[in-house]
Every structure is written in C-alpha cells, then in structure tokens.
Design a protein around this motif. Structure first.
Motif, mmCIF file in Angstrom:
data_model
loop_
_atom_site.group_PDB
_atom_site.id
_atom_site.type_symbol
_atom_site.label_atom_id
_atom_site.label_comp_id
_atom_site.label_asym_id
_atom_site.label_seq_id
_atom_site.Cartn_x
_atom_site.Cartn_y
_atom_site.Cartn_z
ATOM 1 N N ALA A 118 3.343 -16.418 -10.252
ATOM 2 C CA ALA A 118 4.009 -15.529 -9.300
ATOM 3 C C ALA A 118 3.131 -14.329 -9.010
ATOM 4 O O ALA A 118 2.352 -13.885 -9.854
ATOM 5 C CB ALA A 118 5.358 -15.070 -9.850
ATOM 6 N N ALA A 119 3.236 -13.814 -7.799
ATOM 7 C CA ALA A 119 2.553 -12.576 -7.410
ATOM 8 C C ALA A 119 3.527 -11.756 -6.581
ATOM 9 O O ALA A 119 4.180 -12.279 -5.672
ATOM 10 C CB ALA A 119 1.289 -12.877 -6.607
ATOM 11 N N VAL A 120 3.641 -10.481 -6.903
ATOM 12 C CA VAL A 120 4.619 -9.604 -6.258
ATOM 13 C C VAL A 120 3.900 -8.444 -5.583
ATOM 14 O O VAL A 120 3.023 -7.814 -6.186
ATOM 15 C CB VAL A 120 5.631 -9.073 -7.285
ATOM 16 N N VAL A 121 4.267 -8.175 -4.336
ATOM 17 C CA VAL A 121 3.699 -7.045 -3.593
ATOM 18 C C VAL A 121 4.836 -6.282 -2.931
ATOM 19 O O VAL A 121 5.996 -6.709 -2.959
ATOM 20 C CB VAL A 121 2.688 -7.519 -2.526
ATOM 21 N N SER A 122 4.481 -5.174 -2.334
ATOM 22 C CA SER A 122 5.494 -4.361 -1.657
ATOM 23 C C SER A 122 5.511 -4.662 -0.169
ATOM 24 O O SER A 122 4.513 -5.091 0.406
ATOM 25 C CB SER A 122 5.205 -2.878 -1.867
ATOM 26 N N ARG A 123 6.683 -4.390 0.435
ATOM 27 C CA ARG A 123 6.840 -4.480 1.885
ATOM 28 C C ARG A 123 7.715 -3.303 2.313
ATOM 29 O O ARG A 123 8.688 -2.974 1.624
ATOM 30 C CB ARG A 123 7.492 -5.812 2.261
#
Length: 719
Positions: free
Chosen positions: A615-620
């Motif tokens: 998994a990879a999590v980023v902001s929006r």
C-alpha cells in the motif's frame, strides 16, 4: 535499568528475544553488554573510538592534545563543523585491501561472489585479485591526470569494476561521485556539473531483467548537455565492456551500437592493459573528502553529501561488524545498488574493512524467476541477508511456494533498510524466510548519517516488529516537538541529534552512569504519546561533513530549524520501553482536519489485511478537511477488488488508527511507480491522486507503463 520484555509490552505487541544460539559467539552477546559498550561510547569516547582505530593502519596518529572529536551543531554560535581524529593520516583503500592481504593473510579469500543479471554470469574475486585490479585502475587514473581532490563520476551497473573504480579513487585521494545507473542523462549531467568531475567511468550497456539498456548512449547525452551548458570538465570517459555484451573473443558485441568519441572515450580493458599492478597509496588527512553522494532535496536540486576518510571508515567498519554480528565464516549479501548509500557503506567499505566475503548482485528479485533471491542464498550459503521492505513485500505476493524449492538453512541474521517495515512484512520475513529462528535487524539511517544510527543487535536486542529499537554506539537521539521542545518519556516527534550549550564542543567526557541509565530508561515513566521529529544531539564519526560546494544549504537543511541539533526530517515515536519507531518523513505526514497522520502508519494498517500485498498513501486536497487520504493498494494474487473489500479496509484503518484516518479514496493499483532500486515515487502518486498530468521526468521509473494504468483506474468519487 528495565530490560524490554513481556512485562513491559502491551498485550497486542509481542517481543522477540534474541536467539540463544547466537549468544555464545556474538560480539555483543546480551543486553547488558550493549549497555556497557554504549555507556563507554558516550562517557569515554577517546578510549572507545581509539580502540576501534587501533585495528586499522595509520601513517600518522592524531595531533596530541586534540580531542578525538570536535564539533559545533549550533548555527547561532558559528559555522557548523565536525572534525574527527584531526591530524591523523591514513588511506581507506589500503585499510580494506592491503591490510587484509599483507597483514591478515586474506589474499586467497573471496572478497566477492559476483552474480550477474543472468545466473550464467558469475565470478569469484579474491582480495589479492581485487588489490591488483584496483592498483591498475588507480595508475590509469593517475596517467589521465587525476590527482588528490579531483572528482571522478562513476555511472556503472553492479559489476566488479564499480567497486574497483571507487577503491581506485580512494587509493589516490580522488573523490568519487557514484551515480545510480538507472538515472537519466539530465540527472547524470547535473551531478557531473555540480561536482566538476574530470573523468567519467561508465559501461557500454547492461541488462535489467530481459531489458537491454544502452548506458553509453545515456552517458553521451549527459556529456553533450554538459557541453551545451558551457561548463563540461570531463576530459576522459572510460567505458567498461559489460560481461553480458562480450563475444567469445572478449570484444564488444553488436547487440547495441556504442557511440564513440576517440578524443574522449577509452575502453576500460585497453586502458588497463600492461599497466603496473602496484600503486603507492596517497596518505590522506582524516578529514579529507572520500566521496560525494547526491540525495534528493526539497528544492528539487540534489544535495551532494560529503563523507570524509577516517570517521566514515571506522563507523562503517564497526556498524557492519556489530549490527550483522559478522564472523569469519559468514557469507554476507546486501541486495542494494552501490549507487545508493547502502551500497557504499554495506557492500563496499564496511564489509571489505572486516575482510568479509560478500555477494555482489546485479540482478532483480524476480528475474528470470520469482525465486532468484532464494536461489542465490542457497547457491552461496548466505548467512547474513540485508534487503529492503519493498523487496520483501514484492516477494510476499508469490507466497511461500517459491521458497520451498531452496535450502535457506544457512541464514542466521536478516536485515532491512530503506524505510520502516510494516508488521505484516516483518512477520513474513521472520517466519517464512528466516523460518522463525533469525533475528531481523531493522536499521534506521540516512545518506547523511553514513551508517546505522538506530538498530537492534542480533544477540542483544529484543525485537518489536516495525521498531528500529535503540541507538548504536556513540549516537544520542532525541525527539523534538514542532515548537522546539525536547520531549522526554514516551513521545512522538522530530528525530534529531543535538549539542550542548557551549559554542564549540568536544565529545562529552563526563556523562555519569546514573545519567546514562536515566536517559535509556526515562521512557518508562510517561503516560501519553505525541508525534514530532527525530533529532540527534551530537555527532558520531560517520556523519556527513557538508553539502558539496554549499555550506549554507548544509546548515539550513539540517541545523537551522533546531539550533544545536542535527535534524533528520523523520517523524519518530518513542515507546514506554525506550524503543524508537520511525513514522515516515515529515513531508510524508498528512494534515487531516488539523491532525497529523503518518503515511507509514496508514500503510501498515492497510497491509495488515489478508488481501493486501502493498500500500502507498498520499494526500489529496479536500474542501473541508484541508487534506484527505488517497490510498493505492496492490492486492495479492487471485484477490478481487470489490466494494466489500474497500469497506473492510476503511474499517480496518479506523480500528487501527481512529476515525480521523479513514481513507476517502482507495484505488486498486496492480503496480506502484517505483525506481529501479525499489523506492516508491510518491510524487507521482500525489499527482495521480490530484489528476495532474504533467509528471515531469519519469526516467528513473522501472516501469513507466504503471503510471498510465493508474491514471486509467483513477478514483473519481470517494471510496
């Protein structure tokens, strides 16, 4: 002092004590031995590091009366500097080669088992052979006019000539600048210009898996761009004929057209032909530069991290010996590329300084089959194995079956590097690869630190999955709040290294036993947890000395935010047992409705689900929250991406972290955009999440097609 154990671990955590079978011969056999050595490294640094230095050859010793280490970390008190063993002279190449051959009689000992991209390409290189080859290469560089202090760019794949080039530079006092051979022509050009390199060493080409890369073409484009900018300093380009591209006669094959400029280009083998295999080393000051290695900068312009001779030599040698508990009969394998700091410290300099036998691996984990790592371990009877969490998660996707074909009983210690390892990957690595009997040294360090700074020791440290545990010898970590408050007890914040209040400091000599033990055990009394930054309060021998050509950037990046401390830029949590947990880069933190969330923590929660491989999590951007979570997940084989699965993942994150961390977007990602070294390009993921099509330079991506797939499957509505 409270030794971490079951009585001090929350019920949901499990502690893994060191294996009893390692203790008998271990360099650090138990936790009390670790404490004693740590105490000595802080209270008596002159004796501690002096004893380490006694194992190496010195042309001259440090100036009498000077402290072994002098420094200033406080930008308000003058220029930041670190000096170690001032006045001493030595040569790192002599210490890792001549000393092993002449003094330790290791001439016939294998230094490297080279394993090519194809399993058919292999070569054993002894210490004597390596010494002779390095001397010839050093003599060629001298014939080309390279002298002490000159910079040499090295743009090579993972072939023996890469190690030879580095050591040849170290032998004559030239400063090497290794550029990862997956970087683009623009990136290579930028690094050549910044360091003003006079020679470039490259290869005609290389196979990565089944893909043929024309390295010489890329190098030519880089040199042409240098000329266009009007500041090219490269006088010679030395070209290695790659083993995989040679014909039976040893000539270059016609598999690719090698562009050639007779005024600049010269074949490596022709340049070395007939050259003497003896070369007198240049005796260097302890603080002379050894190499420049470029690392990413927040401004977009890479920083040239400078490491120096003596401190780097001692620190990489000692960390390698203790962290991997290296012994004479070990076969060690680090899967990193030498183009990164891990390869510098723990493929080249650290292992060779200990006379180790290592595997030098050119290939990738899944070529020509998904069992390649396990095949190599069986082939060379690897006992100490060091790899990245991203490689572990990749191989987890294929399950246990590929491992069952190979004998992994030689393994004794496992290691991880590059990023925090999520608990699920840790358990798989421990139970499936290590068969439940091998400790995992989860190491935290940076290009800037030169070597491990937070790490378990195999026979001494009880393990908690995902924790980098405790500081290495001579390292004094602390945690800093955003307001500049140094936090005690159970805490979360900035990780930093700090100095005392005097204007110019020497290594502390008078830290009492009580204070030391108070420092190590103070984490047992606090009740609450907050998150801030990891810092360090004083230097160790292997820390960087400056940013090449830009002292101001060095001080601004690492010391200005919290004067008196080296600031890592990493978020960190310290638990009630004093263990350190890296929570991700501060710039990988998300601010959701005023709450800071760690991407690593959310990713760990997602990958604990049985269906998720990575998994990879980023902001929006979010109209109400400011930022929201956009999650990319790679599923295990034969798993279907459904609304039910998305609901399960949201629930899992809520349960593991809290409602504030509930993802707004969850996107199926058959693959993630990664560099050839395995690092996830989060910049690209952020742009995909925001539907920004101008992605800039993607030349370092291992598979650019992944980006197209992710854009085509991009979420348009909340998950």
């Amino acid at each position: 002092m409270v030794v971490p154990g079951p009585d001090h671990i929350e019920e949901r955590e499990r502690v893994y004590p060191p294996p009893e079978e390692l203790k008998a011969d271990a360099h650090v056999p138990d936790f009390s031995s670790y404490l004693a050595l740590y105490k000595k490294s802080i209270e008596e640094p002159e004796e501690f590091w002096g004893n380490v230095a006694d194992e190496f050859y010195w042309d001259s010793r440090p100036t009498a009366g000077h402290p072994i280490l002098q420094y200033n970390f406080d930008v308000t008190k003058g220029n930041v500097f670190v000096k170690f063993m001032e006045g001493a002279k030595t040569n790192l190449c002599y210490n890792v080669l001549d000393r092993n051959v002449l003094e330790r009689n290791f001439g016939d000992r294998v230094a490297y088992h080279w394993e090519g991209n194809s399993a058919d390409h292999q070569q054993d290189i002894t210490y004597s052979q390596l010494l002779k080859h390095v001397c010839r290469c050093a003599n060629v560089l001298r014939l080309m006019g390279v002298k002490k202090g000159d910079r040499v760019a090295i743009y090579l794949p993972m072939v023996p000539e890469l190690v030879c080039s580095m050591l040849a530079c170290a032998r004559i006092g030239a400063v090497h600048s290794v550029v990862f051979a997956g970087f683009s022509a623009d990136s290579l050009c930028e690094r050549i210009l910044d360091a003003q390199c006079s020679v470039l060493v490259t290869a005609d080409g290389v196979y990565r898996g089944d893909k043929l890369i024309n390295l010489k073409q890329i190098a030519n484009e880089a040199l042409e761009r240098c000329r266009e900018k009007g500041s090219s300093t490269v006088q010679k380009c030395v070209v290695v004929r790659h083993y995989a591209l040679r014909t039976n006669t040893g000539e270059a094959s016609n598999k690719l057209q090698t562009p050639w400029d007779a005024a600049v280009d010269v074949w490596w083998d022709e340049a070395l032909d007939g050259v003497c295999d003896e070369c007198e080393p240049e005796w260097l000051e302890a603080e002379d530069p050894l190499f420049i290695l470029y690392t990413s900068g927040s401004t977009g312009k890479p920083k040239g991290v400078v490491h120096t001779v003596a401190g780097y030599m001692l620190y990489t040698a000692l960390t390698f010996k203790y962290v991997f508990d290296y012994h004479f009969d070990d076969v060690y394998w680090c899967t990193a590329d030498i183009g990164w700091i891990t390869g510098h410290s723990y493929i080249t300099y650290g292992p060779l300084a200990n006379g180790a036998t290592s595997v030098l691996f050119e290939g990738i984990p899944v070529y020509p089959h998904v069992g390649r790592f396990w095949e190599v371990i069986e082939k060379y009877r690897v006992s100490k194995f060091y790899t990245a969490p991203t490689a572990i998660r990749l191989l987890m996707k294929y399950g246990r079956e590929p491992l069952l074909k190979y004998d992994l009983s030689s393994l004794r210690v496992l290691g991880t590097v590059g990023e925090p390892i999520n608990p699920e990957a840790w358990h798989w690595y421990h139970e499936v690869v290590g068969q439940g009997r091998c400790p995992i040294v989860d190491t935290f360090w940076q290009t800037e630190t030169g070597g491990h700074v937070l790490t378990p020791l195999p026979a001494a440290t009880a393990l908690k999955p995902g924790s980098a545990t405790l500081p290495f010898f001579g390292v004094q970590p602390s945690i800093m709040s955003e307001l500049g408050e140094e936090l005690e007890g159970e805490a979360e914040g900035y990780l930093h290294r700090s100095s005392s209040q005097s204007e110019t400091h020497c290594w502390p000599h008078t830290i009492s036993t009580t204070l030391l033990f108070t420092y190590l055990s103070m984490c047992l009394v606090a009740k609450s947890t907050i998150e801030h930054t990891l810092v360090f309060r004083s230097p160790w021998p292997g820390i960087m000395r400056t940013v090449y050509g830009n002292q101001e950037r060095f001080e601004t990046t690492y010391f200005k935010k919290f004067p008196g401390f080296y600031v890592t830029g990493d978020g960190c949590r310290r638990d009630k047992d004093g263990y350190y947990w890296i929570t991700g880069r501060i710039d990988d933190m998300l601010n959701v409705s005023g709450h800071l969330l760690s991407t690593a923590e959310v990713e760990s929660a997602l990958t604990e689900h049985d269906s998720v491989a990575e998994a990879a999590v980023v902001s929006r951007p979010h109209a109400v929250k400011g930022e929201c979570l956009y999650c990319f997940i790679t599923l295990k084989d034969s798993t279907e991406f459904t609304h039910t699965l998305k609901d399960e993942l949201k629930k899992q994150v809520r349960e593991k972290i809290g409602p504030i961390a509930t993802p707004d977007f969850i996107q199926n990602a058959p693959g993630l955009p990664k560099t050839r070294s395995g690092k996830i390009m989060r910049r690209v993921l952020r742009q995909i999440a925001r539907n920004e099509k101008d992605l800039g330079d993607l030349s370092t991506l291992a598979d650019p097609k992944v980006v197209e797939v992710l854009f085509s499957q991009r979420c348009e509505a909340a998950a």
